[in-house]
Motif scaffolding. Structure first.
Motif, PDB file in Angstrom:
ATOM      1  N   ALA A 104       0.827  -1.204   0.000  1.00 42.58           N
ATOM      2  CA  ALA A 104       0.000   0.000   0.000  1.00 42.58           C
ATOM      3  C   ALA A 104       0.866   1.259   0.000  1.00 42.58           C
ATOM      4  N   VAL A 105       2.078   1.170  -0.551  1.00 42.07           N
ATOM      5  CA  VAL A 105       2.997   2.307  -0.518  1.00 42.07           C
ATOM      6  C   VAL A 105       2.432   3.520  -1.251  1.00 42.07           C
ATOM      7  N   ASP A 106       1.564   3.294  -2.232  1.00 42.47           N
ATOM      8  CA  ASP A 106       0.990   4.424  -2.966  1.00 42.47           C
ATOM      9  C   ASP A 106       0.107   5.300  -2.091  1.00 42.47           C
ATOM     10  N   TRP A 107      -0.288   4.810  -0.930  1.00 42.44           N
ATOM     11  CA  TRP A 107      -1.126   5.602  -0.033  1.00 42.44           C
ATOM     12  C   TRP A 107      -0.320   6.506   0.891  1.00 42.44           C
ATOM     13  N   LEU A 108       0.984   6.382   0.872  1.00 42.43           N
ATOM     14  CA  LEU A 108       1.826   7.183   1.760  1.00 42.43           C
ATOM     15  C   LEU A 108       2.217   8.486   1.089  1.00 42.43           C
ATOM     16  N   PRO A 109       2.149   9.599   1.818  1.00 40.42           N
ATOM     17  CA  PRO A 109       2.581  10.877   1.208  1.00 40.42           C
ATOM     18  C   PRO A 109       4.062  10.824   0.846  1.00 40.42           C
TER      19      PRO A 109
ATOM     20  N   PRO B 201     -11.074  12.247   4.487  1.00 38.33           N
ATOM     21  CA  PRO B 201     -10.392  12.766   5.669  1.00 38.33           C
ATOM     22  C   PRO B 201      -9.629  11.715   6.475  1.00 38.33           C
ATOM     23  N   ARG B 202     -10.104  10.466   6.521  1.00 37.38           N
ATOM     24  CA  ARG B 202      -9.479   9.472   7.406  1.00 37.38           C
ATOM     25  C   ARG B 202      -8.403   8.643   6.712  1.00 37.38           C
ATOM     26  N   LEU B 203      -8.732   8.068   5.563  1.00 36.32           N
ATOM     27  CA  LEU B 203      -7.791   7.159   4.907  1.00 36.32           C
ATOM     28  C   LEU B 203      -6.802   7.871   4.001  1.00 36.32           C
ATOM     29  N   GLY B 204      -7.064   9.129   3.674  1.00 39.04           N
ATOM     30  CA  GLY B 204      -6.074   9.900   2.931  1.00 39.04           C
ATOM     31  C   GLY B 204      -6.074   9.663   1.437  1.00 39.04           C
ATOM     32  N   LEU B 205      -7.263   9.609   0.818  1.00 38.25           N
ATOM     33  CA  LEU B 205      -7.340   9.429  -0.627  1.00 38.25           C
ATOM     34  C   LEU B 205      -6.493  10.445  -1.400  1.00 38.25           C
ATOM     35  N   PRO B 206      -6.398  11.716  -0.977  1.00 35.43           N
ATOM     36  CA  PRO B 206      -5.568  12.647  -1.750  1.00 35.43           C
ATOM     37  C   PRO B 206      -4.126  12.181  -1.939  1.00 35.43           C
TER      38      PRO B 206
END
Length: 436
Positions: A190-195, A248-253
């Motif tokens: 899930a590295v793509d979800w990390l800023p 807001p919670r899981l960070g889709l942006p």
């Protein structure tokens, strides 16, 4: 304007708000021996110090020697008041057999343990439920329900705890509290979800949108991709249900920023409506014509007044999970001139429970053949939902909607009904449906 087709017979009213009551067809793959050596009676401080350093759950080689499996040991540190501990990894427990998920206590110690044999690509969230109350009102006879009774199991499920030796958590669906999770070595990353530092950032803003269809207003989050030159000029758009959790919670942006920066998807806008609460979600995300009308005829025009959105259904994705997945599929079938792509994760195609089960699958089999592209995925551990999802896939294929011409796809992942799995499935699905 009304984009929603009326060729589908109306869905049933008054369906129960729960999935079918189906027992797990196969037992949880338990192992008798834990990964680690357990301490004997006496002090366990050194044991727990080692556990804290290593982190839980503990993962070891498969005792049967299969390189594609692992032994996984969950641990809980009890107190003198601890009477029982239950561990529930997502869909690796059966509510009809709650005793099957009870941990064992190492004699004379505070160590409670429970070990599974799992394929090395498994991942899942999990909770502990501890009967360790010090409340005198519950501890005396007649307070806490008698162990082993139906009332006891219901009471125990009110005593949810995260794993104190595991720093990896996701927010709980409704209250945002931490939920522990585990991933085995071959599980998707899930590295793509990390800023990422240096990646241009889009913006996520909260709004209130009036809706005549829903009879009030609805909170909505709007993601605008990073600025600058855009090609093509109009943005493809993602409508993602359960928006208050994804945004807001899981960070889709962070995910969209990274996919756009990597060139795996073009700059894309995202519209994230709020599910409000469980009762509202059940009412609106169970094949509601009014809700799909809200999405197609109110929400998207509202967003298009703020961002240059494409009106091409081939560049519009409606996405959801569970009941949201059911609704995403329904939206694409009922409004194909607006939603040309449905990203459906663990869709509740069993809906409704009872004699009219799998209503959408039957409606699709009887309806016309709109040019919609489906990206379907479900968890191998979802024993209640998986058979119905496969039947929906097969129905699409039999009607010509799930074939190479429409480039639809179906896959199963080794996990449950779980946002941990849905994160990577969402990323892969967006690349598949919108990627250049």
């Amino acid at each position: 304007m009304n984009s929603v087709r009326t060729f589908l017979a109306g869905p049933p009213d008054g369906a129960p708000n729960h999935p079918p009551r189906v027992p797990r067809p196969h037992p949880v793959p338990r192992l008798a021996d834990p990964v680690c050596a357990l301490p004997g009676p006496g002090g366990t401080e050194d044991f727990w110090a080692g556990v804290r350093e290593r982190g839980t759950p503990l993962v070891g080689p498969d005792p049967l020697g299969d390189a594609e499996h692992r032994a996984v040991t969950f641990l809980w540190r009890g107190t003198p008041a601890t009477r029982a501990v239950q561990v529930l990894p997502n869909k690796l427990g059966d509510p009809r057999d709650p005793a099957g998920n009870l941990m064992e206590r190492a004699p004379g110690t505070d160590v409670w343990h429970w070990t599974l044999r799992l394929r090395h690509d498994w991942r899942g969230t999990y909770d502990f439920y501890a009967d360790d109350t010090h409340d005198a009102n519950e501890a005396h006879e007649g307070g806490r329900p008698a162990p082993g009774t139906a009332a006891y199991w219901r009471w125990l499920r009110t005593r949810r705890r995260p794993d104190p030796y595991n720093s990896r958590t996701l927010p709980h669906r409704w209250d945002g509290t931490p939920v522990s999770y585990a991933e085995l070595p071959a599980a998707p990353s899930a590295v793509d979800w990390l800023p990422r530092p240096g990646v241009p950032r889009g913006t996520l803003t909260e709004h209130t949108v009036a809706s005549a269809r829903l009879g009030g207003s609805r909170r909505v989050w709007l993601y605008e991709p990073p600025g600058g030159a855009r090609e093509p000029a109009k943005l493809p758009v993602l409508v993602l249900l359960d928006g208050e959790h994804w945004g807001p919670r899981l960070g889709l942006p962070h995910l969209l920023d990274n996919l756009i920066a990597d060139g795996r998807v073009p700059p894309v806008a995202a519209v994230l409506p709020d599910a409000v609460d469980e009762a509202t979600r059940w009412a609106e995300l169970s094949c509601s014509t009014e809700y799909v009308g809200f999405l197609a005829d109110e929400l998207l025009p509202w967003a298009a007044a703020r961002l240059p959105l494409s009106e091409d259904p081939a560049r519009t994705v409606v996405a959801g999970q569970s009941l949201g997945g059911l609704t995403a599929a329904y939206a694409a079938v009922a409004a194909p001139d607006r939603f040309g792509n449905a990203l459906v994760q663990s869709g509740s195609f069993w809906w409704p429970a009872g004699p009219e089960a799998e209503w959408l699958t039957r409606a699709v089999a009887e309806g016309p053949r709109p040019p919609v592209r489906f990206r379907l995925s479900s968890g191998e551990q979802e024993w209640v939902a998986l058979p119905a999802a496969r039947r929906f896939r097969d129905t699409l294929a039999s009607t010509g909607r799930h074939d190479s011409s429409h480039r639809s796809s179906y896959r199963e992942f080794n996990g449950g009904h779980d946002y941990l799995c849905w994160r990577t499935e969402l990323a892969d699905g967006l690349v598949e449906l919108l990627g250049r």
